[in-house]
Design an enzyme around this catalytic site. Structure first.
Site, PDB file in Angstrom:
ATOM      1  N   SER A  66       0.837  -1.187   0.000  1.00  0.00           N
ATOM      2  CA  SER A  66       0.000   0.000   0.000  1.00  0.00           C
ATOM      3  C   SER A  66       0.879   1.247   0.000  1.00  0.00           C
ATOM      4  O   SER A  66       1.963   1.258   0.577  1.00  0.00           O
ATOM      5  CB  SER A  66      -0.876  -0.009   1.258  1.00  0.00           C
ATOM      6  OG  SER A  66      -1.498   1.233   1.415  1.00  0.00           O
ATOM      7  N   TYR A  90       0.852  -0.409  10.541  1.00  0.00           N
ATOM      8  CA  TYR A  90       0.647  -1.059   9.260  1.00  0.00           C
ATOM      9  C   TYR A  90       1.614  -0.501   8.235  1.00  0.00           C
ATOM     10  O   TYR A  90       2.251  -1.216   7.481  1.00  0.00           O
ATOM     11  CB  TYR A  90      -0.796  -0.911   8.765  1.00  0.00           C
ATOM     12  CG  TYR A  90      -0.948  -1.297   7.306  1.00  0.00           C
ATOM     13  CD1 TYR A  90      -0.676  -2.589   6.890  1.00  0.00           C
ATOM     14  CD2 TYR A  90      -1.301  -0.368   6.357  1.00  0.00           C
ATOM     15  CE1 TYR A  90      -0.774  -2.952   5.562  1.00  0.00           C
ATOM     16  CE2 TYR A  90      -1.406  -0.714   5.021  1.00  0.00           C
ATOM     17  CZ  TYR A  90      -1.143  -2.009   4.624  1.00  0.00           C
ATOM     18  OH  TYR A  90      -1.237  -2.361   3.312  1.00  0.00           O
TER      19      TYR A  90
END
Length: 91
Positions: A66, A90
């Site tokens: 991402s 994350y």
């Protein structure tokens, strides 16, 4: 709920020329509540994958991730040489 498929292969008779890695956990909110779970799965799991690749001489990797690793960039679209500014476990 996390779903995962495990495939057992005899790597002595299979030859892999490349690996596509896109198996990380990705819920930002959960990563804040359970950072060690994300560290273990996303970092340690990736290292294990790279070790297996090295053992079997697989040198090609497509790493899907991402753009969250770049934080909130001033310029869009992001490119790979942007400065890394993760804003949560994350990222």
């Amino acid at each position: 709920m996390l779903f995962c498929m495990v495939v057992f292969l005899d790597l002595t008779v299979c030859r892999f020329v490349a690996v596509i890695h896109f198996a990380g956990l990705k819920a930002v909110g959960e990563s804040m509540a359970r950072p060690f779970r994300y560290f273990d799965n996303n970092l340690i799991g990736s290292i294990t994958l790279y070790q297996v690749m090295a053992r079997y001489n697989c040198k090609k990797l497509v790493f899907w991730f991402s753009a969250i690793v770049y934080g909130q960039p001033r310029i869009i679209p992001c490119v790979e040489d942007f400065e890394l500014k993760a804003m949560n476990p994350y990222g």
